[in-house]
Design a protein around this motif. Sequence first.
Motif, mmCIF file in Angstrom:
data_model
loop_
_atom_site.group_PDB
_atom_site.id
_atom_site.type_symbol
_atom_site.label_atom_id
_atom_site.label_comp_id
_atom_site.label_asym_id
_atom_site.label_seq_id
_atom_site.Cartn_x
_atom_site.Cartn_y
_atom_site.Cartn_z
ATOM 1 N N ARG A 51 -5.137 -5.775 3.331
ATOM 2 C CA ARG A 51 -3.897 -5.641 4.097
ATOM 3 C C ARG A 51 -4.088 -4.686 5.279
ATOM 4 N NH1 ARG A 51 1.732 -2.772 3.362
ATOM 5 N NH2 ARG A 51 2.959 -4.117 4.710
ATOM 6 N N CYS A 52 -4.793 -3.597 5.061
ATOM 7 C CA CYS A 52 -5.080 -2.691 6.175
ATOM 8 C C CYS A 52 -5.857 -3.426 7.267
ATOM 9 C CB CYS A 52 -5.885 -1.491 5.683
ATOM 10 S SG CYS A 52 -4.961 -0.334 4.654
ATOM 11 N N TYR A 53 -6.798 -4.230 6.865
ATOM 12 C CA TYR A 53 -7.591 -5.021 7.810
ATOM 13 C C TYR A 53 -6.693 -5.926 8.646
ATOM 14 C CZ TYR A 53 -10.393 -9.172 9.071
ATOM 15 O OH TYR A 53 -10.952 -10.237 9.717
ATOM 16 N N VAL A 110 0.850 -1.182 0.000
ATOM 17 C CA VAL A 110 0.000 0.000 0.000
ATOM 18 C C VAL A 110 0.887 1.233 0.000
ATOM 19 C CG1 VAL A 110 -1.959 -1.066 1.165
ATOM 20 C CG2 VAL A 110 -0.147 -0.096 2.522
ATOM 21 N N GLU A 111 0.269 2.420 -0.153
ATOM 22 C CA GLU A 111 1.049 3.628 -0.313
ATOM 23 C C GLU A 111 1.789 4.033 0.958
ATOM 24 O OE1 GLU A 111 -1.761 6.439 -1.612
ATOM 25 O OE2 GLU A 111 -2.109 5.519 -3.559
ATOM 26 N N ILE A 112 1.263 3.670 2.136
ATOM 27 C CA ILE A 112 1.924 4.037 3.377
ATOM 28 C C ILE A 112 2.717 2.854 3.900
ATOM 29 C CG2 ILE A 112 0.303 5.825 4.065
ATOM 30 C CD1 ILE A 112 -1.233 3.828 5.636
ATOM 31 N N ASP A 113 3.808 3.125 4.569
ATOM 32 C CA ASP A 113 4.651 2.067 5.104
ATOM 33 C C ASP A 113 4.117 1.673 6.470
ATOM 34 O OD1 ASP A 113 6.603 0.373 6.020
ATOM 35 O OD2 ASP A 113 8.243 1.511 5.143
ATOM 36 N N LEU A 114 3.259 0.666 6.511
ATOM 37 C CA LEU A 114 2.572 0.296 7.746
ATOM 38 C C LEU A 114 3.526 -0.241 8.794
ATOM 39 C CD1 LEU A 114 -0.511 -1.459 6.132
ATOM 40 C CD2 LEU A 114 -0.277 0.919 6.818
ATOM 41 N N GLN A 115 4.508 -1.033 8.375
ATOM 42 C CA GLN A 115 5.397 -1.639 9.355
ATOM 43 C C GLN A 115 6.238 -0.592 10.083
ATOM 44 O OE1 GLN A 115 4.985 -4.718 10.175
ATOM 45 N NE2 GLN A 115 3.448 -4.945 8.563
ATOM 46 N N ASP A 116 6.705 0.416 9.369
ATOM 47 C CA ASP A 116 7.475 1.483 10.011
ATOM 48 C C ASP A 116 6.602 2.275 10.977
ATOM 49 O OD1 ASP A 116 9.713 0.732 8.662
ATOM 50 O OD2 ASP A 116 9.626 2.337 7.165
ATOM 51 N N ILE A 117 5.356 2.502 10.588
ATOM 52 C CA ILE A 117 4.454 3.255 11.461
ATOM 53 C C ILE A 117 4.202 2.496 12.758
ATOM 54 C CG2 ILE A 117 2.077 4.093 11.691
ATOM 55 C CD1 ILE A 117 2.104 4.650 8.717
ATOM 56 N N LEU A 118 3.947 1.198 12.632
ATOM 57 C CA LEU A 118 3.611 0.397 13.806
ATOM 58 C C LEU A 118 4.814 0.129 14.707
ATOM 59 C CD1 LEU A 118 1.150 -2.104 12.152
ATOM 60 C CD2 LEU A 118 0.605 -0.251 13.705
ATOM 61 N N ALA A 119 6.017 0.475 14.227
ATOM 62 C CA ALA A 119 7.209 0.289 15.036
ATOM 63 C C ALA A 119 7.337 1.368 16.101
ATOM 64 C CB ALA A 119 8.452 0.290 14.136
ATOM 65 N N LEU A 120 6.506 2.405 16.054
ATOM 66 C CA LEU A 120 6.551 3.458 17.058
ATOM 67 C C LEU A 120 6.347 2.847 18.443
ATOM 68 C CD1 LEU A 120 4.389 6.111 15.188
ATOM 69 C CD2 LEU A 120 6.850 6.193 15.561
ATOM 70 N N TRP A 130 -2.347 3.192 14.347
ATOM 71 C CA TRP A 130 -3.577 2.438 14.110
ATOM 72 C C TRP A 130 -4.604 3.307 13.404
ATOM 73 C CZ3 TRP A 130 -8.763 1.640 15.107
ATOM 74 C CH2 TRP A 130 -9.206 0.313 15.078
ATOM 75 N N ILE A 131 -4.740 4.550 13.885
ATOM 76 C CA ILE A 131 -5.707 5.471 13.293
ATOM 77 C C ILE A 131 -5.323 5.816 11.855
ATOM 78 C CG2 ILE A 131 -6.536 7.858 13.404
ATOM 79 C CD1 ILE A 131 -6.630 7.574 16.449
ATOM 80 N N LYS A 132 -4.045 5.978 11.604
ATOM 81 C CA LYS A 132 -3.604 6.320 10.256
ATOM 82 C C LYS A 132 -3.930 5.188 9.276
ATOM 83 C CE LYS A 132 0.235 8.312 7.681
ATOM 84 N NZ LYS A 132 1.598 8.889 7.752
ATOM 85 N N VAL A 133 -3.735 3.967 9.699
ATOM 86 C CA VAL A 133 -4.085 2.822 8.844
ATOM 87 C C VAL A 133 -5.593 2.790 8.608
ATOM 88 C CG1 VAL A 133 -4.060 0.305 8.637
ATOM 89 C CG2 VAL A 133 -2.094 1.492 9.631
ATOM 90 N N LEU A 134 -6.365 3.065 9.657
ATOM 91 C CA LEU A 134 -7.823 3.071 9.534
ATOM 92 C C LEU A 134 -8.279 4.166 8.571
ATOM 93 C CD1 LEU A 134 -10.610 2.064 10.363
ATOM 94 C CD2 LEU A 134 -10.461 3.516 12.402
ATOM 95 N N GLU A 135 -7.666 5.339 8.673
ATOM 96 C CA GLU A 135 -8.007 6.431 7.762
ATOM 97 C C GLU A 135 -7.720 6.041 6.315
ATOM 98 O OE1 GLU A 135 -7.252 10.308 10.686
ATOM 99 O OE2 GLU A 135 -5.635 9.548 9.407
#
Length: 210
Positions: free
Chosen positions: A202-204, A17-27, A37-42
Amino acid sequence: MVSPHSGFLKERISLRVEIDLQDILALGSLRGQSEAWIKVLEHLIATVNRIQSGLCPPLKKGNTVRNAERVKKVGPESLKFLAKKPQYLKKDLKSGFIRVDTDYYRPALLIDPKPVNDNDTLENRFMRGILTKIRQAVCLQKGSLRELGRPYDSNLRKRLENLEGQIDCCLKANFLTDVSEIRQMSVNQVLQMPPSYQDIYRCYLVLIKC
């Protein structure tokens, strides 16, 4: 983060997907994880809205029983229907156009062959199932913000409530209201869908495992 039972989609696949989910969730912080979590939901909701804006419902053969006044054309389907259901013929010597012996009748009901929109597709059943599960996850996230030992963040809660409202609007959209319930779906079926639906999947997966 609290995750609900994943339900009808248990296998996992790796999609881009366009956003790097794994890097975001590493916070590391709890707030950082909630923001992620909210960013992925958005992103998921934006994808659903994009699909909806370009959706053209497929047509299926009508053959729907309607009040005779609403049917513009009487075809062979209606004649076969009335032959089997003569109780829907009303005696009308003035405006009746169907002759039986020496009397004339008009139909109360007819078959309308006009094609109708069919929203009950695999893709729409998939999307409704996903959104229903995600809505449950949002409710759990709202509850987790009040867990003992976690700092309460009213701003995060308001954002979750807003997103929950957006999900409700999606579920009430015309293309999802008359959709059958989906109980099970294979990953192969998801992979055969357009990329935007794979993006939603994938977001799900990210949202329910956090």
